[in-house]
Design an enzyme around this catalytic site. Sequence first.
Site, PDB file in Angstrom:
ATOM      1  N   HIS A 169      13.353  -0.264  19.864  1.00  0.00           N
ATOM      2  CA  HIS A 169      13.230  -0.744  18.478  1.00  0.00           C
ATOM      3  C   HIS A 169      14.551  -0.839  17.748  1.00  0.00           C
ATOM      4  O   HIS A 169      14.558  -1.119  16.548  1.00  0.00           O
ATOM      5  CB  HIS A 169      12.339   0.192  17.662  1.00  0.00           C
ATOM      6  CG  HIS A 169      10.918   0.202  18.092  1.00  0.00           C
ATOM      7  ND1 HIS A 169       9.971  -0.641  17.565  1.00  0.00           N
ATOM      8  CD2 HIS A 169      10.287   0.961  19.015  1.00  0.00           C
ATOM      9  CE1 HIS A 169       8.806  -0.396  18.135  1.00  0.00           C
ATOM     10  NE2 HIS A 169       8.967   0.572  19.021  1.00  0.00           N
ATOM     11  N   LYS A 179      11.876  -1.342   1.745  1.00  0.00           N
ATOM     12  CA  LYS A 179      12.094  -0.865   3.112  1.00  0.00           C
ATOM     13  C   LYS A 179      12.968   0.379   3.020  1.00  0.00           C
ATOM     14  O   LYS A 179      13.459   0.702   1.932  1.00  0.00           O
ATOM     15  CB  LYS A 179      12.776  -1.929   3.959  1.00  0.00           C
ATOM     16  CG  LYS A 179      13.978  -2.604   3.269  1.00  0.00           C
ATOM     17  CD  LYS A 179      14.580  -3.728   4.097  1.00  0.00           C
ATOM     18  CE  LYS A 179      13.873  -5.045   3.942  1.00  0.00           C
ATOM     19  NZ  LYS A 179      13.312  -5.581   5.156  1.00  0.00           N
ATOM     20  N   ARG A 180      13.172   1.067   4.151  1.00  0.00           N
ATOM     21  CA  ARG A 180      14.096   2.192   4.122  1.00  0.00           C
ATOM     22  C   ARG A 180      15.472   1.744   3.635  1.00  0.00           C
ATOM     23  O   ARG A 180      15.862   0.599   3.844  1.00  0.00           O
ATOM     24  CB  ARG A 180      14.216   2.808   5.530  1.00  0.00           C
ATOM     25  CG  ARG A 180      13.041   3.654   5.926  1.00  0.00           C
ATOM     26  CD  ARG A 180      12.867   4.822   4.976  1.00  0.00           C
ATOM     27  NE  ARG A 180      13.831   5.860   5.286  1.00  0.00           N
ATOM     28  CZ  ARG A 180      13.511   7.009   5.869  1.00  0.00           C
ATOM     29  NH1 ARG A 180      12.263   7.292   6.170  1.00  0.00           N
ATOM     30  NH2 ARG A 180      14.438   7.904   6.138  1.00  0.00           N
ATOM     31  N   LYS A 212      20.601  -2.881   6.144  1.00  0.00           N
ATOM     32  CA  LYS A 212      19.571  -3.684   5.467  1.00  0.00           C
ATOM     33  C   LYS A 212      20.122  -4.304   4.178  1.00  0.00           C
ATOM     34  O   LYS A 212      19.510  -5.178   3.587  1.00  0.00           O
ATOM     35  CB  LYS A 212      18.328  -2.830   5.181  1.00  0.00           C
ATOM     36  CG  LYS A 212      17.610  -2.385   6.462  1.00  0.00           C
ATOM     37  CD  LYS A 212      16.434  -1.481   6.138  1.00  0.00           C
ATOM     38  CE  LYS A 212      15.801  -0.830   7.355  1.00  0.00           C
ATOM     39  NZ  LYS A 212      14.890  -1.710   8.093  1.00  0.00           N
ATOM     40  N   THR A 266       8.946  -6.045  10.005  1.00  0.00           N
ATOM     41  CA  THR A 266       7.520  -6.390   9.954  1.00  0.00           C
ATOM     42  C   THR A 266       7.123  -6.658   8.508  1.00  0.00           C
ATOM     43  O   THR A 266       6.181  -7.410   8.254  1.00  0.00           O
ATOM     44  CB  THR A 266       6.650  -5.255  10.545  1.00  0.00           C
ATOM     45  OG1 THR A 266       7.127  -4.008  10.035  1.00  0.00           O
ATOM     46  CG2 THR A 266       6.714  -5.244  12.049  1.00  0.00           C
ATOM     47  N   LYS A 301       4.640  -9.571   6.517  1.00  0.00           N
ATOM     48  CA  LYS A 301       3.617  -9.264   5.500  1.00  0.00           C
ATOM     49  C   LYS A 301       3.825 -10.138   4.265  1.00  0.00           C
ATOM     50  O   LYS A 301       2.865 -10.664   3.695  1.00  0.00           O
ATOM     51  CB  LYS A 301       3.679  -7.772   5.117  1.00  0.00           C
ATOM     52  CG  LYS A 301       3.270  -6.869   6.268  1.00  0.00           C
ATOM     53  CD  LYS A 301       3.624  -5.396   6.024  1.00  0.00           C
ATOM     54  CE  LYS A 301       3.531  -4.626   7.340  1.00  0.00           C
ATOM     55  NZ  LYS A 301       4.156  -3.299   7.285  1.00  0.00           N
TER      56      LYS A 301
HETATM   57  C1  F58 Z   1      12.214  -0.345  13.404  1.00  0.00           C
HETATM   58  N1  F58 Z   1      12.806   0.869  13.909  1.00  0.00           N
HETATM   59  C2  F58 Z   1      13.212  -1.466  13.367  1.00  0.00           C
HETATM   60  N2  F58 Z   1      12.975   3.189  13.973  1.00  0.00           N
HETATM   61  O1  F58 Z   1      14.321  -1.097  12.572  1.00  0.00           O
HETATM   62  C3  F58 Z   1      12.526  -2.702  12.781  1.00  0.00           C
HETATM   63  O2  F58 Z   1      13.390  -3.796  12.831  1.00  0.00           O
HETATM   64  C4  F58 Z   1      11.271  -3.000  13.588  1.00  0.00           C
HETATM   65  O3  F58 Z   1      10.546  -4.029  12.980  1.00  0.00           O
HETATM   66  C5  F58 Z   1      10.385  -1.780  13.686  1.00  0.00           C
HETATM   67  O4  F58 Z   1      11.108  -0.700  14.219  1.00  0.00           O
HETATM   68  C6  F58 Z   1       9.185  -2.005  14.560  1.00  0.00           C
HETATM   69  O5  F58 Z   1       9.565  -2.511  15.796  1.00  0.00           O
HETATM   70  C7  F58 Z   1      12.433   2.047  13.429  1.00  0.00           C
HETATM   71  O6  F58 Z   1      11.613   2.130  12.549  1.00  0.00           O
HETATM   72  C8  F58 Z   1      13.851   3.248  14.960  1.00  0.00           C
HETATM   73  O7  F58 Z   1      14.346   2.228  15.373  1.00  0.00           O
HETATM   74  C9  F58 Z   1      14.174   4.600  15.569  1.00  0.00           C
HETATM   75  C10 F58 Z   1      15.609   4.965  15.412  1.00  0.00           C
HETATM   76  C11 F58 Z   1      15.922   6.319  16.081  1.00  0.00           C
HETATM   77  C12 F58 Z   1      15.561   6.335  17.524  1.00  0.00           C
HETATM   78  C13 F58 Z   1      14.182   5.877  17.743  1.00  0.00           C
HETATM   79  C14 F58 Z   1      13.834   4.569  17.051  1.00  0.00           C
END
Ligand code: F58
Length: 807
Positions: A356, A534-535, A540, A642, A646
Amino acid sequence: MSKSSVPTISVSDFSADILRHLKQSLGKDARHASLYDWRMSLSLALRDHVVDPWFESTRKTYEARGKRVYYLSMEFLIGRLIEDVAVNLGFDAIAAQAMQSLGQDYAEVVANEPDAALGNGGLGRLAACFMDSLSTLGIPAYGYGIRYEHGLFEQHFEDGAQMETAETWLAQRHVWEFERPEVSYPIHFGGDVVEEMGKTIWRAGETVMASAYDTPVVGWQGRWANTLRLWAATPTTAFDLESFNRGDYMAASAPEALARTISRVLYPDDTTDIGKELRLKQEYFFTSASIQDLLRRFLSEGGDLRALPDHVAIQLNDTHPAIAGPELVRILMDDHGFEVAQAISTARGCLAYTNHTLLPEALERWPEDLFIRVLPRHHRIIQLIEAAHLAATTSDIRILEHGEVKMGELAFIMAHHVNGVSALHSDLVKETVFSDLHADYPGRIINQTNGITPRRWLYSCNPPLRNLINETIGTGWPDDLQQLDGLSDHVGDAGFIEKFQVAKDANKARLCDWLHKRDGVSLDPHAMFDVQIKRIHEYKRQLMNLLETVALWNEIRENPNAGWTPRVKIFGGKAAPGYVVAKEIIHLINDAATIINADPVTRDYLQIVYPENYNVSMAEILIPATDLSEQISTAGKEASGTGNMKFALNGAPTIGTLDGANVEIRDCVGADNFFLFGLTAAQVTERRSVPEYARRAVEASPRLARVLKQIESGVFSPSDKARYHGLVQGLMNHDYFLVTCDFDSYFDTQRIVDKAFADQPSWTRMAALNTARVGWFSSDRTISGYARDIWKTPSLIASMGSRKDVA
Ligand code: F58
């Protein structure tokens, strides 16, 4: 898919169910019932209707003797469930009427439910959408995760700065779950590994128990229900009576304290938490419990472990559960006598890994000495896995290197497929982080572009648009979202566009009411609602949004009568408590809001709002009310996004970069209906090699230079003029995310947006085309892709027949 069904239960029968629960389960009569009592009774009455489809699905799964999906995720960002369950059962209207007939405000009862936030952001919310789609599609599946006592912290602002307090979703009984005290497994840590009579034995140092809590997840129209099984840590012995009798009260409760720590709190960092022993223990805790559980299920059906890959598909939601590979190998070797090679290939046949993120600081690595201390047996197994990998390939990629255990490499090597989450991201996975492993294992990396569940993210959160869609193209779209294409035929119809506008206005009015009630803030409902939620992360680029806001403020002040398009800039999101720069950005947004919102010259044209404590429920109110969706990350950094999907689905065009799934969204909605700006991923890489690129960009943009000077000199922080000195200097000297380089292009594109919004019918047509053309981003499509390309699992729904309580 079987089509629409009308629930046969009447409002009066359902009201009677609620009253029965009020009396029998809550011990209250209607006259003395609190909001909590009504909420619990309504939830229990709904839950009753989930149990039959749940049993039926389980029975069908056992009968089919086929393959089950196990989705292992450290995070499930669930949100509230009353509406979700009611909508999926087709009981939403009935539930509302029943509450009304009982003299209760349905919306208020729904809003009384805590927002289950067992996740940080995108990765966790994706897991929740996937659970909904797995059930809707009738694919036998378990979600496995941790039952954290405290979910993501609650955020509030003190003088504009973020403060965190513990979240307590379990303070009241969690009504949707079933405790399974009989389902529990020992989880071992530490100790040492010895050889005894030719056998390798792990003599663990400490043990906790993992106890199961099950939540049924019902799919669309109640045709199928899977299980979300969350593990809570409990002590092996509740209480050390010997210590107690000696008078050592602390020692007596030590085992309990130790165990409970493991599932006590969700780590609030969605990028990096390297080196924290408790985090490693959490990861192993839930992964081991899940592997033991799925093996027990498999063996109880008389399975031969060599055939495990035909029955078990384990999906690793990023690397948090990557220890699943060594754990499975350990059990196959140590408990079932497998040879190394056979154990590895059997485990690999079951495992797949989703990546991710490409952010280097987010790729999990553990200090090897810590890892050996916590999981000595797994360390040895990783050595075996690495040796097998090196022997089978010409690779020089290692899992153990420079005193670290690299979880990404481990997950990759132990998986039969690795997937990225958007087309661009999957290409970058091949070209960057895993380029060597991609060469070693060609074909292993594939793409599965993310999706979102249309049940929560359109049907349930946007009643005005849902009703318009139903009346325009019929009611078949919630489980077949491509049907929204049918709306395209209507965008040329002025009457339809007018109705689309009315729906958007209703959602904006709802947001205004909500904000006014909650925070006492008033918004101009005719202004453009420009939303970034978003975070908070540097990549971002909330900061770029804020800089553009200040630049716009300057220009309006200079020329107040130039016919500006009124805008409300809405921000929402939390920063990880230890992420200093992200917290400075929050503080700056709030400080700027204080000054700008008080300016009588610009007040009618520009306002900034930042509601505290953004969460899933807030997103459900903000997204339908949005006019413009901000998806402005540095190209190459947002794996997918995502939220972008939405917003588009709810009729908000995007201003965005060519990053993550924005690329595919733009392909679907058409370039004319998407406000593109900024450098591409390739240009970003190139620009970074230009010396002093940030300073040059600032010098080339008087508009930006002025804004930075204002911030740095304390215009927005008069009581502490140096507050943003470091933040601005950071941008000038090492602007890694190219805020400065993309600023002008972003500002100019926002002015194109201004003009476009001023022509309301044409804007609304663009918004409607966004809704019509993003049906592909349903998580049902994503899950069908995983099922087809990775898991090889069919749907069992055709064999299920229709629901008994549905006509
Ligand atoms: C998010 N990653 C991505 N956490 O930033 C976002 O672009 C994507 O749409 C979403 O996942 C779903 O696929 C996220 O929320 C991480 O990437 C973690 C960072 C630390 C290690 C594990 C994954």
